[in-house]
Design an enzyme around this catalytic site. Structure first.
Site, PDB file in Angstrom:
ATOM      1  N   GLN A 250       0.822  -1.213   0.000  1.00 57.68           N
ATOM      2  CA  GLN A 250       0.000   0.000   0.000  1.00 57.68           C
ATOM      3  C   GLN A 250       0.854   1.261   0.000  1.00 57.68           C
ATOM      4  OE1 GLN A 250      -2.881  -1.599  -1.114  1.00 57.68           O
ATOM      5  NE2 GLN A 250      -3.669   0.308  -0.284  1.00 57.68           N
ATOM      6  N   HIS A 253       1.457   3.325  -3.188  1.00 58.08           N
ATOM      7  CA  HIS A 253       0.446   4.200  -3.787  1.00 58.08           C
ATOM      8  C   HIS A 253       0.952   5.630  -3.923  1.00 58.08           C
ATOM      9  CE1 HIS A 253      -3.491   2.373  -4.581  1.00 58.08           C
ATOM     10  NE2 HIS A 253      -3.136   1.449  -3.706  1.00 58.08           N
ATOM     11  N   GLU A 318      -7.998   2.913   6.834  1.00 61.22           N
ATOM     12  CA  GLU A 318      -8.769   2.472   5.674  1.00 61.22           C
ATOM     13  C   GLU A 318      -8.752   0.941   5.520  1.00 61.22           C
ATOM     14  OE1 GLU A 318      -8.732   3.311   0.846  1.00 61.22           O
ATOM     15  OE2 GLU A 318      -6.975   3.791   2.055  1.00 61.22           O
ATOM     16  N   HIS A 319      -7.560   0.370   5.410  1.00 65.77           N
ATOM     17  CA  HIS A 319      -7.400  -1.077   5.256  1.00 65.77           C
ATOM     18  C   HIS A 319      -6.770  -1.642   6.520  1.00 65.77           C
ATOM     19  CE1 HIS A 319      -6.814   0.657   1.133  1.00 65.77           C
ATOM     20  NE2 HIS A 319      -7.738  -0.234   0.846  1.00 65.77           N
ATOM     21  N   ASP A 352      -8.521  -4.442  -3.347  1.00 65.48           N
ATOM     22  CA  ASP A 352      -8.301  -3.322  -4.266  1.00 65.48           C
ATOM     23  C   ASP A 352      -8.693  -3.669  -5.696  1.00 65.48           C
ATOM     24  OD1 ASP A 352      -7.449  -1.396  -2.530  1.00 65.48           O
ATOM     25  OD2 ASP A 352      -5.335  -1.496  -3.076  1.00 65.48           O
ATOM     26  N   HIS A 411     -47.858  26.898  11.482  1.00 62.21           N
ATOM     27  CA  HIS A 411     -47.828  25.437  11.571  1.00 62.21           C
ATOM     28  C   HIS A 411     -49.119  24.929  12.230  1.00 62.21           C
ATOM     29  CE1 HIS A 411     -43.594  25.735  10.553  1.00 62.21           C
ATOM     30  NE2 HIS A 411     -43.414  24.419  10.681  1.00 62.21           N
TER      31      HIS A 411
END
Length: 424
Positions: A250, A253, A318-319, A352, A411
């Site tokens: 990862q 990235h 995230e992961h 992914d 109302h």
């Protein structure tokens, strides 16, 4: 007791780096608001060296691209899309419209209505993110979105043909070769050549993420996403080779992608540090992954699995890969994560690219309050109500008193009119 064996940059460092991005994105949005296609074309030429006659691909262009794409590539794309479509369809089946009679003559319900139009961003840059086409376009189509358009940038002045194939097979109604902030703005604001959408989805770099943040409200978005994150939770049963491999998987990235290890074993932590250095010497993307690990990597030592859960939930990454004797413990007890990968037999790369779950996931602690992209993100849960005349008169009496309690005279009159009309 928790202690850091290695620590990445602080949150304050990350915030300082964001300020320049905000200003740049704001200027681009304003320019495209005022100048439309002219501004879009200017930025495409400047940032991507891409000034074509038209950004949208014609049906004939798409057909030619598909025809010259290797058959194995097409089969691999279709296999991945089959998995993602199947899981998305099962998720959709779990979402039901309802109508209930809450009191005699009072009927309340909700309908799940697809968003009418969605713009999907498929990142390019260093890596052609083919899988993002499946995750966004295909999932929107499964949800029932009528118009799904998609933008992807050129790569080194060329059309990323495998990505276009994936966009086409996923069901995109319009495909544009257009990248970056200018793509997000064109889809959200609309130009003479691109009709505006109701919602933007898809991952991207810091500028794309900031564009989504500033455009939110004008359009809906899937979620605020920053650099991808990976956390590995491991005990003494795990091995350093796999941990290092999955962290670097990862980290490649981008140079700001956080990668963390939480472990109960200091021996394993030390072995992982050595193994990461060994693998970086052989990794073709070490120029990116090495920087990410050096500046954003961290290793946290804990005394127990309970403490590991606490630290993992605080990170809200995230992961999250779980390489422990009992991965089920973390599925049962963790609450803050984008996606869990349980046991050594699975990994983030599966999620992914191909296994079927969606890879557009919350980052920057957003997992504390949201999950990732799924069919439900493309649905509006819209309520409705209806009453019989008798029920309206009964409810109206309660409404009159409650409106008066709050000082809402008009109302109260709405309710009073129904009481008067429908009382026997």
């Amino acid at each position: 007791m928790t202690r850091f064996l290695k620590k990445g940059k602080s949150e304050s460092d990350l915030k300082n780096a964001d300020s320049g991005v905000r200003k740049t994105v704001g200027k681009i949005i304003k320019d495209i608001e005022e100048n439309g296609d002219l501004a879009v074309r200017k930025y495409a030429a400047s940032f991507d060296s891409w000034p074509p006659d038209a950004f949208r691909l014609t049906k004939d262009q798409i057909k030619e691209i598909v025809q010259r794409t290797p058959e194995q590539v097409i089969q691999d794309i279709l296999f991945a899309q089959q998995q993602i479509r199947f899981f998305a369809e099962k998720q959709l089946a779990s979402i039901a419209d309802i109508e209930v009679e809450t009191l005699p003559g009072v009927f309340l319900g909700h309908k799940n209505i697809p968003v009418n139009s969605v713009g999907c961003y498929i990142p390019g840059g260093r890596y052609p993110m083919v899988a993002s086409a499946h995750m966004s376009i295909l999932t929107a189509k499964v949800a029932g979105v009528k118009r799904v358009i998609a933008c992807t940038p050129p790569i080194n002045g060329r059309i990323p043909e495998a990505t276009v194939c994936a966009m086409h097979f996923a069901g995109a109604d319009e495909i544009y070769i257009l990248g970056g902030v200018q793509a997000l703005c064109a889809m959200a604001i609309g130009t003479d050549s691109i009709k505006a959408v109701d919602m933007l989805v898809g991952p991207g770099n810091a500028y794309v993420a900031e564009a989504k943040r500033q455009l939110f409200g004008r359009v809906g978005i899937d979620l605020f996403a920053g650099p991808t994150e990976v956390l590995v939770i491991a005990d003494e049963t795990a091995d350093a080779e796999m941990i290092a491999c999955d962290l670097l998987g990862q980290a490649e990235h981008g140079p700001t992608s956080p990668a963390a290890l939480i472990t109960t074993s200091e021996k394993l932590a030390q072995e992982t540090l050595v193994e990461i250095e060994r693998q970086l010497k052989q990794l073709s993307t070490a120029d990116i992954a090495g920087v990410a690990w050096e500046e954003y990597g961290s290793i946290i030592l804990v005394d127990s699995l309970e403490e590991a859960v606490q630290e993992a939930d605080a990170l809200a990454y995230e992961h999250v890969e779980v390489l422990t004797r009992d991965p089920q413990y973390f599925l049962d007890n963790m609450t803050n994560y984008g996606a869990l990968f349980l046991g050594p037999e699975t990994n983030v790369a599966y999620g992914d690219k191909v296994i079927g779950t969606n890879h557009t996931l919350p980052t920057m602690k957003a997992a504390r309050y949201t999950g990732g992209l799924w069919v439900g993100k493309f649905l509006k849960n819209c309520t409705y109500q209806r009453c019989t005349p008798e029920a309206s008169a009964m409810i109206g009496k309660y409404a009159m008193r409650l409106c008066e309690l709050e000082g809402f005279a008009a109302h109260k009159e709405q309710a009073a009119l129904r009481v008067k009309r429908y009382s026997k």
